[in-house]
Design a protein around this motif. Sequence first.
Motif, mmCIF file in Angstrom:
data_model
loop_
_atom_site.group_PDB
_atom_site.id
_atom_site.type_symbol
_atom_site.label_atom_id
_atom_site.label_comp_id
_atom_site.label_asym_id
_atom_site.label_seq_id
_atom_site.Cartn_x
_atom_site.Cartn_y
_atom_site.Cartn_z
ATOM 1 N N PRO A 465 0.822 -1.210 0.000
ATOM 2 C CA PRO A 465 0.000 0.000 0.000
ATOM 3 C C PRO A 465 0.860 1.266 0.000
ATOM 4 O O PRO A 465 1.904 1.317 0.648
ATOM 5 C CB PRO A 465 -0.792 -0.124 1.306
ATOM 6 N N LYS A 466 0.404 2.275 -0.726
ATOM 7 C CA LYS A 466 1.092 3.559 -0.709
ATOM 8 C C LYS A 466 0.926 4.243 0.649
ATOM 9 O O LYS A 466 1.814 4.970 1.104
ATOM 10 C CB LYS A 466 0.555 4.464 -1.811
ATOM 11 N N CYS A 503 11.926 -8.962 2.024
ATOM 12 C CA CYS A 503 10.628 -8.306 2.161
ATOM 13 C C CYS A 503 10.714 -6.888 1.602
ATOM 14 O O CYS A 503 11.689 -6.169 1.853
ATOM 15 C CB CYS A 503 10.216 -8.253 3.630
ATOM 16 N N TRP A 504 9.693 -6.477 0.856
ATOM 17 C CA TRP A 504 9.749 -5.217 0.132
ATOM 18 C C TRP A 504 9.884 -4.010 1.046
ATOM 19 O O TRP A 504 10.472 -2.996 0.680
ATOM 20 C CB TRP A 504 8.505 -5.055 -0.750
ATOM 21 N N TRP A 505 9.355 -4.085 2.283
ATOM 22 C CA TRP A 505 9.374 -2.904 3.148
ATOM 23 C C TRP A 505 10.758 -2.578 3.683
ATOM 24 O O TRP A 505 10.979 -1.501 4.239
ATOM 25 C CB TRP A 505 8.365 -3.036 4.294
ATOM 26 N N HIS A 506 11.713 -3.512 3.483
ATOM 27 C CA HIS A 506 13.095 -3.192 3.889
ATOM 28 C C HIS A 506 13.741 -2.195 2.935
ATOM 29 O O HIS A 506 14.772 -1.608 3.266
ATOM 30 C CB HIS A 506 13.941 -4.462 3.955
ATOM 31 N N ASP A 507 13.163 -2.006 1.753
ATOM 32 C CA ASP A 507 13.726 -1.076 0.771
ATOM 33 C C ASP A 507 13.059 0.287 0.812
ATOM 34 O O ASP A 507 13.272 1.117 -0.088
ATOM 35 C CB ASP A 507 13.587 -1.660 -0.649
ATOM 36 N N LEU A 508 12.243 0.539 1.808
ATOM 37 C CA LEU A 508 11.579 1.832 1.900
ATOM 38 C C LEU A 508 12.599 2.952 2.090
ATOM 39 O O LEU A 508 13.499 2.854 2.915
ATOM 40 C CB LEU A 508 10.584 1.843 3.065
ATOM 41 N N LYS A 509 12.447 3.999 1.288
ATOM 42 C CA LYS A 509 13.331 5.155 1.405
ATOM 43 C C LYS A 509 12.743 6.201 2.354
ATOM 44 O O LYS A 509 13.456 6.858 3.105
ATOM 45 C CB LYS A 509 13.552 5.781 0.030
ATOM 46 N N ILE A 510 11.419 6.379 2.283
ATOM 47 C CA ILE A 510 10.763 7.412 3.070
ATOM 48 C C ILE A 510 9.532 6.822 3.749
ATOM 49 O O ILE A 510 8.763 6.106 3.127
ATOM 50 C CB ILE A 510 10.335 8.609 2.192
ATOM 51 N N VAL A 511 9.390 7.114 5.013
ATOM 52 C CA VAL A 511 8.171 6.777 5.753
ATOM 53 C C VAL A 511 7.679 8.055 6.417
ATOM 54 O O VAL A 511 8.229 8.499 7.418
ATOM 55 C CB VAL A 511 8.420 5.681 6.808
ATOM 56 N N ASN A 512 6.662 8.687 5.809
ATOM 57 C CA ASN A 512 6.070 9.899 6.382
ATOM 58 C C ASN A 512 4.908 9.518 7.289
ATOM 59 O O ASN A 512 4.112 8.626 6.960
ATOM 60 C CB ASN A 512 5.585 10.839 5.281
ATOM 61 N N ILE A 513 4.807 10.187 8.414
ATOM 62 C CA ILE A 513 3.782 9.874 9.404
ATOM 63 C C ILE A 513 2.923 11.097 9.644
ATOM 64 O O ILE A 513 3.436 12.195 9.887
ATOM 65 C CB ILE A 513 4.414 9.417 10.738
ATOM 66 N N SER A 514 1.621 10.934 9.539
ATOM 67 C CA SER A 514 0.684 12.003 9.886
ATOM 68 C C SER A 514 -0.311 11.466 10.900
ATOM 69 O O SER A 514 -0.853 10.370 10.734
ATOM 70 C CB SER A 514 -0.055 12.515 8.640
ATOM 71 N N CYS A 515 -0.523 12.223 11.965
ATOM 72 C CA CYS A 515 -1.407 11.803 13.045
ATOM 73 C C CYS A 515 -2.425 12.905 13.299
ATOM 74 O O CYS A 515 -2.080 14.086 13.304
ATOM 75 C CB CYS A 515 -0.625 11.534 14.329
ATOM 76 N N LYS A 539 -9.006 8.752 17.094
ATOM 77 C CA LYS A 539 -7.911 9.348 16.343
ATOM 78 C C LYS A 539 -7.285 8.303 15.429
ATOM 79 O O LYS A 539 -7.490 7.097 15.582
ATOM 80 C CB LYS A 539 -6.853 9.923 17.289
ATOM 81 N N SER A 540 -6.513 8.775 14.455
ATOM 82 C CA SER A 540 -5.923 7.852 13.481
ATOM 83 C C SER A 540 -4.481 8.224 13.183
ATOM 84 O O SER A 540 -4.053 9.361 13.406
ATOM 85 C CB SER A 540 -6.732 7.864 12.179
ATOM 86 N N ILE A 541 -3.754 7.247 12.670
ATOM 87 C CA ILE A 541 -2.364 7.423 12.252
ATOM 88 C C ILE A 541 -2.253 6.920 10.823
ATOM 89 O O ILE A 541 -2.796 5.863 10.479
ATOM 90 C CB ILE A 541 -1.395 6.637 13.157
ATOM 91 N N THR A 542 -1.553 7.671 9.985
ATOM 92 C CA THR A 542 -1.355 7.290 8.589
ATOM 93 C C THR A 542 0.133 7.286 8.277
ATOM 94 O O THR A 542 0.839 8.257 8.556
ATOM 95 C CB THR A 542 -2.074 8.241 7.632
ATOM 96 N N PHE A 543 0.602 6.174 7.699
ATOM 97 C CA PHE A 543 1.983 6.042 7.253
ATOM 98 C C PHE A 543 1.993 6.101 5.725
ATOM 99 O O PHE A 543 1.311 5.306 5.072
ATOM 100 C CB PHE A 543 2.583 4.712 7.714
ATOM 101 N N SER A 544 2.740 7.041 5.173
ATOM 102 C CA SER A 544 2.918 7.139 3.723
ATOM 103 C C SER A 544 4.252 6.514 3.357
ATOM 104 O O SER A 544 5.296 6.902 3.889
ATOM 105 C CB SER A 544 2.876 8.610 3.279
ATOM 106 N N LEU A 545 4.224 5.543 2.427
ATOM 107 C CA LEU A 545 5.419 4.763 2.099
ATOM 108 C C LEU A 545 5.905 5.091 0.700
ATOM 109 O O LEU A 545 5.113 5.303 -0.219
ATOM 110 C CB LEU A 545 5.099 3.267 2.195
ATOM 111 N N GLU A 546 7.207 5.125 0.542
ATOM 112 C CA GLU A 546 7.809 5.399 -0.758
ATOM 113 C C GLU A 546 9.067 4.566 -0.907
ATOM 114 O O GLU A 546 9.942 4.573 -0.037
ATOM 115 C CB GLU A 546 8.144 6.883 -0.901
ATOM 116 N N MET A 547 9.135 3.826 -2.027
ATOM 117 C CA MET A 547 10.295 2.966 -2.285
ATOM 118 C C MET A 547 11.466 3.801 -2.797
ATOM 119 O O MET A 547 11.289 4.765 -3.519
ATOM 120 C CB MET A 547 9.930 1.900 -3.311
#
Length: 547
Positions: A465-466, A503-515, A539-547
Amino acid sequence: MDRLSALPKTILHDILARLPDKDAAKTIALSKAWRDTWSSFPILSVCSGDFFTTHEVPIGNYCRFNKLDILIDYVTKRLMRLRDQGLAIKEFKLDLSNLLFPTRCSHLVDQWIHMACESGVQVLELHQCGGYTGSKYSEDDWYDLPLSVIEAKSLTKLKLAGGIRIGQEFSNHSMKFPSVKMLSFAHVIFTHERIIEHLISHCPLIEHLTMEFCSVYNHLSIEDPLVQRIYWVKSLFLNGLQKLKEVNIQGIQEVHVDSPNLENLSYRPLYLDAPGKLNFDSCTNLRCLHLLRLESPAIADKWFLKLFSNNPFLESLKLGYCTMSERINISSVQLKALELYHCSNLKEVNIDAPNLLSFDYADYDEAVISFLRVSNQLEVSVSTILDFRYRFSLMEFIQNIPQKILASLSLVVCVPFRGDSCPPALQVSSTPPSIKHLELRVHSVPNNEAVYGPLMNCLLSSCFPKTISFRYDILYAFIEFFYDMLMGSKKGECNCSSGNRKCWWHDLKIVNISCSFMADEKADFKAMLDASPKSYEGKSITFSLEM
């Protein structure tokens, strides 16, 4: 003096009309000009819940000045002031839903309605406590609608809800609502079924009609106990209403609609164990159709063929909790919005709708969904349950969706834990498909970190997921584990150790967090979690992922 106070009264009234009722009332403290504006404001909206709770009003004949008296005094003075100044009352909305035994002040409500009708009221809304619920009822809770309503020739909207009784005199009286465009009855009691159709037929300009779980009280059968004298409305026939555009019917088993200009139709029958009868064959101008809990007979391909051929302009179709055939084909050039949720028996959906812009699907059992022709702007939302007893179901479900649609797929996954059961390991041989968004709803998360890794491996091995979001209040320890996993400090607790593929998530370059509870999104997330209270309900937390 502020500049707003110098504006014409019509503009100031328009400003007040756009404010919440409580905020509009507070403007009297601003200046004398605003007090004068409020005194001539032609909209009176009163909710008893703003004055008292159910337990703050004395029961019986014990008289003293209480919060109910404050409400009565406020409404009476406002209405009399407007009437004495010769000003029209555009809207009168009265909500007494938390007042037990409303008949104690029914004579006052009669007077208020009479004053409003005399002053040219256009919108009349009345919400009372009580009404027939199928098991609890009392004639003492019913308020009899006065005939003075008929005198309001300027009335354009009439909305009644709760224990309001409309008597036989409304069918015997030579009446007509020449200006009414909207009628809404919810849990209203009629003394005869024909009163309903009589009222509706005498509204030649009616455009919007709502009937929700109304009942009939046979006052003539005095020898029968009350439980046998009251029953739900059984049928409704709507004929010859040329202006009717929108109909919302709930709790009536048999409905016939003959309105050639009808655009929106929403229907839910009363009984689920008996087939609901809905006839709208003559309504060939439908734009939106919402059917809920149609269980017999099952909806099959022939039904869809007839629907779209009879309604060539249908743009929105919603089917919820309906019984379907196992395989359905939906083909329409005009359809723009399609929603299927919790439809039983459904195993395969074939969609041929080149102009479809949104498709929402929700069910515990994933059906195979295929798209023959789709729009480049299609947004797809799927809600389902991840059951670890069928560990491949989520991956297979996603893989059945065409690649060009996955980019717009929003997936809501509910994970019900059964005790401290640990999800089984999931081996994958290829990179999972990329989707737009994953919302995770984990119910009853055990306070056991041993299940967190397998759970996330199972989910993230099924899709990339993005963005990933979940509610903050599920469990603090789980949020912290997920954050560490994305940031790379949990590499030993994934599938890498059991296979050659990383696992693909080990190659993540950016993990942006918005709460939704973080004032500074640049703050250190881990430090914020450690310092923050452990309860942020809703309340919610959103993680934005970018390879």
